[in-house]
Design a protein around this motif. Structure first.
Motif, short mmCIF file in Angstrom:
data_model
loop_
_atom_site.label_atom_id
_atom_site.label_comp_id
_atom_site.label_asym_id
_atom_site.label_seq_id
_atom_site.Cartn_x
_atom_site.Cartn_y
_atom_site.Cartn_z
N GLN A 195 29.20 22.39 114.75
CA GLN A 195 28.80 21.99 113.40
C GLN A 195 29.95 21.25 112.73
O GLN A 195 31.12 21.57 112.97
CB GLN A 195 28.43 23.23 112.57
CG GLN A 195 27.98 22.95 111.15
CD GLN A 195 27.48 24.19 110.44
OE1 GLN A 195 26.73 24.99 111.01
NE2 GLN A 195 27.88 24.38 109.20
N LEU A 196 29.62 20.25 111.91
CA LEU A 196 30.63 19.54 111.13
C LEU A 196 30.25 19.61 109.66
O LEU A 196 29.14 19.24 109.28
CB LEU A 196 30.75 18.08 111.57
CG LEU A 196 31.87 17.28 110.88
CD1 LEU A 196 33.24 17.79 111.34
CD2 LEU A 196 31.75 15.80 111.18
N ASP A 197 31.18 20.10 108.85
CA ASP A 197 30.99 20.19 107.40
C ASP A 197 31.93 19.21 106.71
O ASP A 197 33.14 19.23 106.97
CB ASP A 197 31.29 21.60 106.88
CG ASP A 197 30.48 22.67 107.59
OD1 ASP A 197 29.33 22.39 107.95
OD2 ASP A 197 31.01 23.78 107.78
N PHE A 198 31.39 18.38 105.85
CA PHE A 198 32.20 17.48 105.02
C PHE A 198 31.74 17.73 103.59
O PHE A 198 30.75 17.15 103.13
CB PHE A 198 31.97 16.03 105.44
CG PHE A 198 33.06 15.08 105.02
CD1 PHE A 198 34.27 15.54 104.52
CD2 PHE A 198 32.87 13.71 105.12
CE1 PHE A 198 35.28 14.67 104.15
CE2 PHE A 198 33.87 12.82 104.75
CZ PHE A 198 35.08 13.31 104.25
N VAL A 199 32.45 18.62 102.89
CA VAL A 199 31.89 19.19 101.66
C VAL A 199 32.90 19.25 100.52
O VAL A 199 34.11 19.10 100.71
CB VAL A 199 31.35 20.61 101.94
CG1 VAL A 199 30.21 20.59 102.93
CG2 VAL A 199 32.47 21.53 102.45
N ILE A 200 32.37 19.52 99.34
CA ILE A 200 33.19 19.72 98.14
C ILE A 200 33.77 21.13 98.19
O ILE A 200 33.05 22.10 98.43
CB ILE A 200 32.34 19.56 96.87
CG1 ILE A 200 31.76 18.14 96.79
CG2 ILE A 200 33.16 19.87 95.61
CD1 ILE A 200 30.75 17.96 95.67
N PRO A 201 35.07 21.29 97.99
CA PRO A 201 35.66 22.64 97.99
C PRO A 201 35.16 23.47 96.82
O PRO A 201 34.82 22.94 95.76
CB PRO A 201 37.17 22.37 97.89
CG PRO A 201 37.28 21.03 97.27
CD PRO A 201 36.08 20.24 97.75
N ARG A 210 38.41 16.60 99.70
CA ARG A 210 37.21 17.11 100.34
C ARG A 210 37.58 17.95 101.56
O ARG A 210 38.61 17.72 102.19
CB ARG A 210 36.32 15.94 100.77
CG ARG A 210 35.82 15.11 99.61
CD ARG A 210 35.22 13.79 100.05
NE ARG A 210 34.59 13.08 98.94
CZ ARG A 210 34.10 11.87 99.02
NH1 ARG A 210 34.18 11.20 100.17
NH2 ARG A 210 33.53 11.30 97.97
N ASN A 211 36.74 18.91 101.88
CA ASN A 211 36.96 19.74 103.07
C ASN A 211 36.21 19.15 104.26
O ASN A 211 34.99 18.98 104.21
CB ASN A 211 36.46 21.17 102.82
CG ASN A 211 37.39 21.95 101.92
OD1 ASN A 211 38.54 21.58 101.71
ND2 ASN A 211 36.90 23.06 101.37
N LEU A 212 36.95 18.85 105.32
CA LEU A 212 36.37 18.41 106.59
C LEU A 212 36.60 19.52 107.59
O LEU A 212 37.74 19.85 107.92
CB LEU A 212 37.02 17.11 107.06
CG LEU A 212 36.48 16.50 108.35
CD1 LEU A 212 35.00 16.13 108.19
CD2 LEU A 212 37.29 15.27 108.76
N GLN A 213 35.52 20.13 108.05
CA GLN A 213 35.62 21.36 108.84
C GLN A 213 34.72 21.31 110.07
O GLN A 213 33.54 20.95 109.97
CB GLN A 213 35.23 22.54 107.95
CG GLN A 213 35.25 23.90 108.60
CD GLN A 213 34.99 25.00 107.60
OE1 GLN A 213 35.88 25.69 107.14
NE2 GLN A 213 33.72 25.16 107.22
N ALA A 214 35.29 21.67 111.21
CA ALA A 214 34.53 21.70 112.46
C ALA A 214 34.41 23.13 112.98
O ALA A 214 35.40 23.86 113.01
CB ALA A 214 35.20 20.83 113.51
#
Length: 274
Positions: free
Chosen positions: A196-202, A217-221
């Motif tokens: 999963q890849l999340d590119f979201v507002i903290p 922004r948070n970029l999370q794998a």
């Protein structure tokens, strides 16, 4: 003219993946020849499914880069796959197909997705090495029974205990089809699945900062690492911050995806060395 320029951005972003059909990284050396041998490697990286791409800024990124959602997902997907392949490639030979629309790649990934199920599980904790005194003391401590999670019946009553711990999306293999393919066709020993890849507002970003793009922004794998015999080795989440002003997919792929890949690799090393 503007539309032509935006189209060029997308094709430039994919150009680095489509120049050759495949590439192989071995101890930092690249092999640009598309041959049968280039499809062999110790490590294979599976991208996330489009349905597991969570992005709060997809419309903004699509507008800035002139992309459709599928094109945006493809560009970031294979940017991360390439970065992970190269990072792990410093230790083992790593392979993935550079052309995201190559038929054999699409078929491989479909087989991978159909062989796995995805589920949220607790992020593994890497425990610090205990001193000899701590190990001695722990022998005399009463072990506590772990609390059950989920919904269950206890003493004739229905109880629910929701886990509040940090979770990540893990991949679990239900069939051996894809792993068999990797072992037999690609001679692969290890698999990294980007689940999963999340590119979201903290969560801590204020409305005022969001309005004026004064936040990161948070970029999370979310990822899992397996041996191709089906043994789970490690899984977890890796995260970095990206300035809200950086909306170019070229910048994201060239600058931030390699940073994210390095965190995945360092977490994997830390977990497996103990």
């Amino acid at each position: 003219m503007k539309k032509l320029l935006l189209s060029l951005i997308f094709f430039t972003a994919l150009n680095s993946f489509a120049q050759d059909e495949t590439y192989r990284v071995n101890a930092g050396e690249s092999d640009d020849k598309a041959s049968a041998s280039s499809e062999l490697g110790d490590l294979y990286v599976v991208p996330f499914k489009d349905a597991l791409f969570k992005c709060h800024f997809s419309q903004e990124l699509m507008n800035v880069n002139g992309l459709k959602f599928e094109e945006l997902s493809d560009t970031l997907k294979f940017g991360l796959v390439k970065a992970v392949s190269k990072t792990f490639g410093d230790s083992v030979s790593s392979i993935h197909f550079q052309n995201p629309r190559k038929a054999v790649l699409v078929k491989n990934n479909e087989l991978a997705f159909n062989s796995m199920k995805y589920e949220y599980v607790g992020v593994p904790k890497v425990e610090e090495e205990k001193s000899k005194l701590d190990k001695f003391k722990s022998k005399f401590k009463k072990k506590e029974e772990p609390k059950r999670e989920g919904t269950y019946i206890e003493n004739g009553q229905l109880r629910t205990n929701r886990s509040k711990g940090d979770k990540y999306m893990n991949a679990v293999f239900q069939r051996d089809d894809f792993l068999f393919l990797l072992r037999e066709k690609h001679q692969t020993d290890y698999l990294v699945s980007i689940n999963q890849l999340d590119f979201v507002i903290p969560m801590d970003a204020s409305q005022l900062d969001i309005q004026h793009n004064r936040y990161n922004r948070n970029l999370q794998a979310h990822y899992s690492v397996y041996k191709t015999d089906g043994t789970w080795l490690h899984g977890g989440k890796a995260a970095i911050q990206v300035p809200a002003s950086d909306n170019s997919v070229l910048t994201i792929n060239e600058t931030y995806m390699p940073e994210l890949a390095k965190i995945i690799y360092s977490q994997f090393q830390a977990a497996t060395e103990r």
